[in-house]
Design a protein around this motif. Structure first.
Motif, PDB file in Angstrom:
ATOM      1  N   GLY A  45      19.327 -23.670  19.236  1.00  0.00           N
ATOM      2  CA  GLY A  45      19.411 -22.496  19.987  1.00  0.00           C
ATOM      3  C   GLY A  45      20.774 -22.134  20.188  1.00  0.00           C
ATOM      4  O   GLY A  45      20.876 -20.856  20.564  1.00  0.00           O
ATOM      5  N   GLN A  46      21.727 -22.663  19.414  1.00  0.00           N
ATOM      6  CA  GLN A  46      23.249 -22.018  19.429  1.00  0.00           C
ATOM      7  C   GLN A  46      23.343 -20.657  19.012  1.00  0.00           C
ATOM      8  O   GLN A  46      23.878 -19.938  19.374  1.00  0.00           O
ATOM      9  CB  GLN A  46      23.893 -23.109  18.880  1.00  0.00           C
ATOM     10  CG  GLN A  46      25.147 -23.697  19.794  1.00  0.00           C
ATOM     11  CD  GLN A  46      25.356 -23.658  20.829  1.00  0.00           C
ATOM     12  OE1 GLN A  46      24.541 -23.990  21.917  1.00  0.00           O
ATOM     13  NE2 GLN A  46      26.514 -23.047  21.597  1.00  0.00           N
ATOM     14  N   GLU A  47      22.715 -20.630  17.659  1.00  0.00           N
ATOM     15  CA  GLU A  47      22.708 -19.245  16.984  1.00  0.00           C
ATOM     16  C   GLU A  47      22.132 -18.240  17.969  1.00  0.00           C
ATOM     17  O   GLU A  47      22.859 -17.151  17.880  1.00  0.00           O
ATOM     18  CB  GLU A  47      22.040 -19.172  15.666  1.00  0.00           C
ATOM     19  CG  GLU A  47      22.714 -20.391  14.668  1.00  0.00           C
ATOM     20  CD  GLU A  47      22.214 -20.383  13.505  1.00  0.00           C
ATOM     21  OE1 GLU A  47      21.264 -19.318  13.023  1.00  0.00           O
ATOM     22  OE2 GLU A  47      22.389 -21.105  12.650  1.00  0.00           O
ATOM     23  N   GLU A  48      20.921 -18.531  18.492  1.00  0.00           N
ATOM     24  CA  GLU A  48      20.541 -17.241  19.200  1.00  0.00           C
ATOM     25  C   GLU A  48      21.194 -17.108  20.529  1.00  0.00           C
ATOM     26  O   GLU A  48      21.434 -15.697  21.001  1.00  0.00           O
ATOM     27  CB  GLU A  48      19.106 -17.724  19.686  1.00  0.00           C
ATOM     28  CG  GLU A  48      18.377 -16.524  20.208  1.00  0.00           C
ATOM     29  CD  GLU A  48      16.820 -16.780  20.284  1.00  0.00           C
ATOM     30  OE1 GLU A  48      16.162 -15.934  20.875  1.00  0.00           O
ATOM     31  OE2 GLU A  48      16.396 -17.874  19.929  1.00  0.00           O
ATOM     32  N   ILE A  49      21.845 -18.051  21.102  1.00  0.00           N
ATOM     33  CA  ILE A  49      22.582 -17.800  22.429  1.00  0.00           C
ATOM     34  C   ILE A  49      23.928 -17.170  21.941  1.00  0.00           C
ATOM     35  O   ILE A  49      24.472 -16.117  22.796  1.00  0.00           O
ATOM     36  CB  ILE A  49      23.068 -19.272  22.836  1.00  0.00           C
ATOM     37  CG1 ILE A  49      21.800 -19.986  23.586  1.00  0.00           C
ATOM     38  CG2 ILE A  49      24.156 -19.222  24.048  1.00  0.00           C
ATOM     39  CD1 ILE A  49      22.101 -21.538  23.901  1.00  0.00           C
ATOM     40  N   LEU A  50      24.583 -17.512  20.982  1.00  0.00           N
ATOM     41  CA  LEU A  50      25.946 -16.681  20.479  1.00  0.00           C
ATOM     42  C   LEU A  50      25.466 -15.218  20.159  1.00  0.00           C
ATOM     43  O   LEU A  50      26.318 -14.421  20.406  1.00  0.00           O
ATOM     44  CB  LEU A  50      26.324 -17.291  19.230  1.00  0.00           C
ATOM     45  CG  LEU A  50      27.094 -18.708  19.508  1.00  0.00           C
ATOM     46  CD1 LEU A  50      27.408 -19.336  18.034  1.00  0.00           C
ATOM     47  CD2 LEU A  50      28.104 -18.527  20.515  1.00  0.00           C
ATOM     48  N   ALA A  51      24.160 -14.857  19.737  1.00  0.00           N
ATOM     49  CA  ALA A  51      23.903 -13.625  19.258  1.00  0.00           C
ATOM     50  C   ALA A  51      23.676 -12.744  20.512  1.00  0.00           C
ATOM     51  O   ALA A  51      24.046 -11.690  20.462  1.00  0.00           O
ATOM     52  CB  ALA A  51      22.621 -13.582  18.028  1.00  0.00           C
ATOM     53  N   ALA A  52      23.075 -13.393  21.245  1.00  0.00           N
ATOM     54  CA  ALA A  52      22.706 -12.593  22.547  1.00  0.00           C
ATOM     55  C   ALA A  52      24.060 -12.368  23.330  1.00  0.00           C
ATOM     56  O   ALA A  52      24.086 -11.346  23.886  1.00  0.00           O
ATOM     57  CB  ALA A  52      21.819 -13.662  23.544  1.00  0.00           C
ATOM     58  N   GLY A  53      24.981 -13.212  23.560  1.00  0.00           N
ATOM     59  CA  GLY A  53      26.078 -13.027  23.967  1.00  0.00           C
ATOM     60  C   GLY A  53      26.944 -11.770  23.299  1.00  0.00           C
ATOM     61  O   GLY A  53      27.542 -11.212  24.117  1.00  0.00           O
ATOM     62  N   LYS A  54      26.902 -12.080  21.989  1.00  0.00           N
ATOM     63  CA  LYS A  54      27.840 -10.769  21.200  1.00  0.00           C
ATOM     64  C   LYS A  54      27.045  -9.655  21.566  1.00  0.00           C
ATOM     65  O   LYS A  54      27.586  -8.607  21.599  1.00  0.00           O
ATOM     66  CB  LYS A  54      27.423 -11.355  19.594  1.00  0.00           C
ATOM     67  CG  LYS A  54      28.188 -10.307  18.840  1.00  0.00           C
ATOM     68  CD  LYS A  54      27.992 -10.532  17.432  1.00  0.00           C
ATOM     69  CE  LYS A  54      28.405  -9.388  16.489  1.00  0.00           C
ATOM     70  NZ  LYS A  54      28.327  -9.297  15.286  1.00  0.00           N
ATOM     71  N   ARG A  55      25.877  -9.353  21.427  1.00  0.00           N
ATOM     72  CA  ARG A  55      25.085  -8.360  21.993  1.00  0.00           C
ATOM     73  C   ARG A  55      25.258  -7.806  22.988  1.00  0.00           C
ATOM     74  O   ARG A  55      25.565  -6.576  23.621  1.00  0.00           O
ATOM     75  CB  ARG A  55      23.387  -8.352  21.471  1.00  0.00           C
ATOM     76  CG  ARG A  55      22.662  -7.067  22.043  1.00  0.00           C
ATOM     77  CD  ARG A  55      23.183  -5.938  20.990  1.00  0.00           C
ATOM     78  NE  ARG A  55      22.601  -4.677  21.246  1.00  0.00           N
ATOM     79  CZ  ARG A  55      23.318  -3.346  21.464  1.00  0.00           C
ATOM     80  NH1 ARG A  55      24.423  -3.567  20.824  1.00  0.00           N
ATOM     81  NH2 ARG A  55      22.667  -2.448  21.809  1.00  0.00           N
TER      82      ARG A  55
END
Length: 167
Positions: A45-55
């Motif tokens: 889930g790290q990639e999705e967490i990073l993408a959400a934080g970036k957005r």
């Protein structure tokens, strides 16, 4: 064609010794397995967490840009209400999603106990072949060259070679 059980058994033992020599890097194997298990758990889930934080950071920047546009007199704030609403709605949705992802990403006590058990098992595994297994041998070994009456060269798939004595 006559079979020579004693010679065949000696050859099998020599092949087993060669395989055990090949797998003698037990500590390296255990270290690699541990690292892989750890990295898999950390990446869930790290990639999705990073993408959400970036957005979320992008939304914050877009909102700041709109405020600056209004403050500079470049646009009437009433005209940007719908933009602010869209940004707010997306921000709320992403914030909820991010919170859920973070909760899912935490390792439960039960899962951690299982991981500790697996790590302990890996730590104490011998990584040695004790009996001749024809299927495994065919999967691991490319060929066996007879060098003399008392020595063979076992060539593993991938090119690794082990010389071993026939007793």
């Amino acid at each position: 064609m006559p079979r020579f059980p004693d010679k065949e058994e000696q050859l099998h033992k020599a092949i087993i010794r060669a395989i055990n020599n090949y797998y003698s890097c037990r500590n390296d194997i255990a270290r690699i397995l541990k690292a892989n298990i750890g990295s898999v758990l950390e990446c869930q889930g790290q990639e999705e967490i990073l993408a959400a934080g970036k957005r979320l950071r992008e939304i914050d920047q877009a909102r700041n840009d709109l405020v600056n546009l209004i403050a500079s007199g470049g646009c009437d704030e009433d005209k940007l209400d719908s933009e602010f609403e869209k940004l707010y709605a997306e921000e709320q949705q992403l914030s909820e999603r991010l919170e859920n992802l973070k909760l899912q990403n935490k390792t439960s006590e039960g899962t951690q106990a299982k991981l500790d058990e697996i790590m302990d098992m890996i730590e104490h595994e011998k990584f040695e072949l004790e009996t001749f297994d024809n299927v495994l041998i065919r999967k691991l070994i490319e060929c066996i060259k007879v060098l003399s009456k008392t020595e063979i060269l076992v060539i593993f798939k991938g090119g690794y070679e082990v010389r071993t004595e026939i007793e």
